[in-house]
Design a protein around this motif. Structure first.
Motif, PDB file in Angstrom:
ATOM      1  N   CYS A 292      50.481  61.831  42.334  1.00  0.00           N
ATOM      2  CA  CYS A 292      49.429  62.665  42.931  1.00  0.00           C
ATOM      3  C   CYS A 292      49.099  62.209  44.348  1.00  0.00           C
ATOM      4  O   CYS A 292      48.893  63.034  45.249  1.00  0.00           O
ATOM      5  CB  CYS A 292      48.171  62.628  42.056  1.00  0.00           C
ATOM      6  SG  CYS A 292      48.298  63.518  40.501  1.00  0.00           S
ATOM      7  N   VAL A 293      49.040  60.905  44.564  1.00  0.00           N
ATOM      8  CA  VAL A 293      48.684  60.378  45.888  1.00  0.00           C
ATOM      9  C   VAL A 293      49.772  60.718  46.908  1.00  0.00           C
ATOM     10  O   VAL A 293      49.476  61.153  48.034  1.00  0.00           O
ATOM     11  CB  VAL A 293      48.451  58.851  45.818  1.00  0.00           C
ATOM     12  CG1 VAL A 293      48.230  58.280  47.211  1.00  0.00           C
ATOM     13  CG2 VAL A 293      47.257  58.542  44.926  1.00  0.00           C
ATOM     14  N   ALA A 298      51.780  64.312  51.405  1.00  0.00           N
ATOM     15  CA  ALA A 298      52.674  65.360  51.888  1.00  0.00           C
ATOM     16  C   ALA A 298      51.892  66.596  52.321  1.00  0.00           C
ATOM     17  O   ALA A 298      52.221  67.232  53.336  1.00  0.00           O
ATOM     18  CB  ALA A 298      53.684  65.730  50.793  1.00  0.00           C
ATOM     19  N   GLY A 299      50.832  66.927  51.594  1.00  0.00           N
ATOM     20  CA  GLY A 299      49.997  68.062  51.984  1.00  0.00           C
ATOM     21  C   GLY A 299      49.338  67.854  53.335  1.00  0.00           C
ATOM     22  O   GLY A 299      49.222  68.794  54.133  1.00  0.00           O
ATOM     23  N   VAL A 318      48.588  73.786  45.489  1.00  0.00           N
ATOM     24  CA  VAL A 318      49.158  72.555  44.936  1.00  0.00           C
ATOM     25  C   VAL A 318      48.401  71.329  45.444  1.00  0.00           C
ATOM     26  O   VAL A 318      48.143  70.375  44.692  1.00  0.00           O
ATOM     27  CB  VAL A 318      50.663  72.451  45.286  1.00  0.00           C
ATOM     28  CG1 VAL A 318      51.231  71.111  44.838  1.00  0.00           C
ATOM     29  CG2 VAL A 318      51.432  73.606  44.645  1.00  0.00           C
ATOM     30  N   TRP A 319      48.048  71.357  46.720  1.00  0.00           N
ATOM     31  CA  TRP A 319      47.298  70.248  47.311  1.00  0.00           C
ATOM     32  C   TRP A 319      45.993  70.015  46.568  1.00  0.00           C
ATOM     33  O   TRP A 319      45.611  68.881  46.274  1.00  0.00           O
ATOM     34  CB  TRP A 319      47.051  70.568  48.782  1.00  0.00           C
ATOM     35  CG  TRP A 319      46.745  69.390  49.657  1.00  0.00           C
ATOM     36  CD1 TRP A 319      47.131  68.098  49.479  1.00  0.00           C
ATOM     37  CD2 TRP A 319      46.003  69.422  50.870  1.00  0.00           C
ATOM     38  NE1 TRP A 319      46.682  67.318  50.512  1.00  0.00           N
ATOM     39  CE2 TRP A 319      45.982  68.107  51.380  1.00  0.00           C
ATOM     40  CE3 TRP A 319      45.372  70.436  51.584  1.00  0.00           C
ATOM     41  CZ2 TRP A 319      45.334  67.775  52.566  1.00  0.00           C
ATOM     42  CZ3 TRP A 319      44.731  70.106  52.779  1.00  0.00           C
ATOM     43  CH2 TRP A 319      44.714  68.792  53.253  1.00  0.00           C
ATOM     44  N   GLY A 320      45.299  71.099  46.260  1.00  0.00           N
ATOM     45  CA  GLY A 320      44.052  70.966  45.519  1.00  0.00           C
ATOM     46  C   GLY A 320      44.261  70.330  44.157  1.00  0.00           C
ATOM     47  O   GLY A 320      43.465  69.494  43.719  1.00  0.00           O
ATOM     48  N   GLY A 321      45.341  70.713  43.475  1.00  0.00           N
ATOM     49  CA  GLY A 321      45.597  70.158  42.153  1.00  0.00           C
ATOM     50  C   GLY A 321      45.870  68.663  42.173  1.00  0.00           C
ATOM     51  O   GLY A 321      45.319  67.905  41.371  1.00  0.00           O
ATOM     52  N   GLY A 382      45.284  61.940  55.670  1.00  0.00           N
ATOM     53  CA  GLY A 382      46.616  61.402  55.460  1.00  0.00           C
ATOM     54  C   GLY A 382      46.641  59.882  55.518  1.00  0.00           C
ATOM     55  O   GLY A 382      47.335  59.217  54.728  1.00  0.00           O
ATOM     56  N   LEU A 383      45.880  59.308  56.453  1.00  0.00           N
ATOM     57  CA  LEU A 383      45.813  57.853  56.557  1.00  0.00           C
ATOM     58  C   LEU A 383      45.195  57.247  55.296  1.00  0.00           C
ATOM     59  O   LEU A 383      45.670  56.226  54.776  1.00  0.00           O
ATOM     60  CB  LEU A 383      44.987  57.471  57.786  1.00  0.00           C
ATOM     61  CG  LEU A 383      44.804  55.964  58.045  1.00  0.00           C
ATOM     62  CD1 LEU A 383      46.155  55.288  58.253  1.00  0.00           C
ATOM     63  CD2 LEU A 383      43.894  55.740  59.254  1.00  0.00           C
ATOM     64  N   LEU A 384      44.158  57.895  54.769  1.00  0.00           N
ATOM     65  CA  LEU A 384      43.518  57.422  53.545  1.00  0.00           C
ATOM     66  C   LEU A 384      44.500  57.430  52.375  1.00  0.00           C
ATOM     67  O   LEU A 384      44.556  56.486  51.575  1.00  0.00           O
ATOM     68  CB  LEU A 384      42.295  58.291  53.244  1.00  0.00           C
ATOM     69  CG  LEU A 384      41.425  57.879  52.063  1.00  0.00           C
ATOM     70  CD1 LEU A 384      40.834  56.492  52.283  1.00  0.00           C
ATOM     71  CD2 LEU A 384      40.311  58.906  51.856  1.00  0.00           C
ATOM     72  N   CYS A 385      45.292  58.501  52.284  1.00  0.00           N
ATOM     73  CA  CYS A 385      46.297  58.608  51.215  1.00  0.00           C
ATOM     74  C   CYS A 385      47.342  57.514  51.320  1.00  0.00           C
ATOM     75  O   CYS A 385      47.770  56.944  50.319  1.00  0.00           O
ATOM     76  CB  CYS A 385      47.000  59.957  51.302  1.00  0.00           C
ATOM     77  SG  CYS A 385      46.297  61.162  50.203  1.00  0.00           S
ATOM     78  N   ALA A 386      47.777  57.254  52.541  1.00  0.00           N
ATOM     79  CA  ALA A 386      48.808  56.243  52.753  1.00  0.00           C
ATOM     80  C   ALA A 386      48.327  54.862  52.311  1.00  0.00           C
ATOM     81  O   ALA A 386      49.085  54.097  51.704  1.00  0.00           O
ATOM     82  CB  ALA A 386      49.216  56.226  54.226  1.00  0.00           C
ATOM     83  N   VAL A 387      47.068  54.547  52.590  1.00  0.00           N
ATOM     84  CA  VAL A 387      46.515  53.254  52.179  1.00  0.00           C
ATOM     85  C   VAL A 387      46.474  53.153  50.657  1.00  0.00           C
ATOM     86  O   VAL A 387      46.892  52.136  50.071  1.00  0.00           O
ATOM     87  CB  VAL A 387      45.101  53.057  52.776  1.00  0.00           C
ATOM     88  CG1 VAL A 387      44.440  51.811  52.184  1.00  0.00           C
ATOM     89  CG2 VAL A 387      45.177  52.947  54.293  1.00  0.00           C
TER      90      VAL A 387
END
Length: 399
Positions: A292-293, A298-299, A318-321, A382-387
């Motif tokens: 999911c992360v 990617a979104g 899809v991003w919301g899911g 995106g930065l938050l997701c990467a961390v």
């Protein structure tokens, strides 16, 4: 045939009915709990975009819109440590019913005024009163859910709640964002929460009492990565609900296009959670969370390229899911790892982390957008997701 060999007497009709009621009681309680949080979600899903649209129409700076939106999660943060104590003293059902009435009254007070500074303390109080509704309901649900079905039931819970969130923004397309009409939808929703709980009070489970009492601060030491995942999910959802209108306006999109996009985002939440819950039962909750992360990241990368294309609709869906799936998988892991009084503290800590993510995410992203332009929205998220992805990979390698 001797007396010892005689078959037991057939149960009476009254005994059959009593047994049936006892067997069905947990499922009736689950249905009532989910219905309550769904109605609560309608009010929450409506409030964020409604107030942001009003402030955007008043040409309020993005950073100030984000700060205003952060007041509700600030209420989550400061009220969370009090919930375990209040639920023990008042009882879970009484506390939830009282808070539904106070939340409805606070939303009515917001509707009376039209000033961003007056909304600050009122949105804070809305978070304080709404938070126990979510914490108590999720504690009840996690406590009574069978372990063998936890993924699917928590996925169903998240899906139904997300549908409630979707109804909120969708209703704005029907009644508009001016006048009392949109506020009345939220007020009625909060009142309905209290009425549902009042009708089901005899079927609702007791709050867990076994194990050692744990504070919210103590739970942070037990599961820091799990709480960071909750904060990340909150930052995604509340930042998008609050600032997607600003992002769209910078690209020339009006309210009539952005509001359905928000609904599409939340519809993805509602449609994919059962699938993600089932996947967690087959592949494991940790591996599913990492999926999911990475999908959320990617979104973020694709949003600037596809926003003005028709492909934005499936992307946002899809991003919301997958972004809300981070929270669903966190709930599943909470039930897998904790029980009793620690579970209550964990749900309260989840509310704290959710509030922290929303409080920091919205104003920080708004500030980045004000400095770097509208692309600061996907850049920040995106930065938050990467961390988070990096931390999950490290934790997985350590076992």
């Amino acid at each position: 045939m001797t007396s010892d060999q005689r078959p037991p007497p057939a149960p009476t009709l009254g005994e059959v009915i009593t047994t049936f009621r006892e067997d069905q009681a947990p499922w009736a309680a689950m249905a009532g709990i989910i219905a309550t949080v769904t109605v609560f979600a309608v009010a929450q899903g409506l409030t964020y975009p409604l107030l942001s649209f009003i402030l955007e129409r008043q040409r309020t700076a993005p950073a100030l819109i984000g700060l205003s939106a952060a007041m509700t999660p600030l209420g989550f943060i400061l009220s969370a440590p009090l919930i375990p104590m209040l639920s023990r003293r008042l009882g879970g059902a009484r506390l939830a019913i009282l808070c539904s009435v106070l939340a409805a009254s606070t939303l009515a007070a917001i509707a009376w005024t039209d000033d961003v500074w007056a909304w600050m303390p009122l949105r804070f109080l809305l978070g304080v009163f709404a938070n126990p509704l979510s914490v108590i309901s999720e504690t009840w649900l996690v406590a009574i859910t069978p372990a063998s079905r936890r993924g699917r039931i928590m996925g169903l819970y998240s899906s139904v709640v997300s549908a409630g969130f979707a109804i909120g923004p969708l209703s704005l397309g029907m009644v508009g964002t001016a006048g009392w009409s949109p506020f009345l939808i939220g007020i009625v929703a909060f009142v309905a929460c209290g009425l549902i709980l009042l009708a089901l009070v005899s079927r609702l489970p007791e709050m867990p009492q076994d194990g050692e009492a744990t504070s919210v601060a103590g739970f942070f030491a037990l599961a820091p990565l799990l709480l960071f995942a909750v904060a990340t999910a909150a930052a995604f959802e509340q930042t998008l609900l609050s600032l997607l209108a600003v992002y769209g306006a910078a690209l020339g999109s009006n309210e009539e296009r952005v509001a359905p996009l928000i609904t599409c985002f939340i519809a993805g939440n509602a449609s994919l959670q059962i699938l993600l819950g089932h996947l967690s039962e087959r592949r494991g909750s940790r591996q599913t969370m990492l999926f999911c992360v990475l999908s959320s990241l990617a979104g973020c990368l694709l949003l600037p390229w596809l926003f003005e294309s028709w492909l934005i609709w499936p992307l946002v869906f899809v991003w919301g899911g997958v972004t809300f799936g981070i929270y669903t998988l966190s709930l599943i892991q909470l039930g897998e790892r904790f029980s009793g009084l620690t579970l209550i503290a964990g749900n309260a800590a989840f509310a704290f982390a959710w509030g922290l993510g929303g409080m920091v995410g919205s104003p920080a992203t708004g500030l980045v957008m004000q400095v770097t332009g509208h692309h600061g929205l996907p850049l920040s998220l995106g930065l938050l997701c990467a961390v988070l992805a990096g931390l999950l990979v490290v934790a997985r390698r350590r076992g």
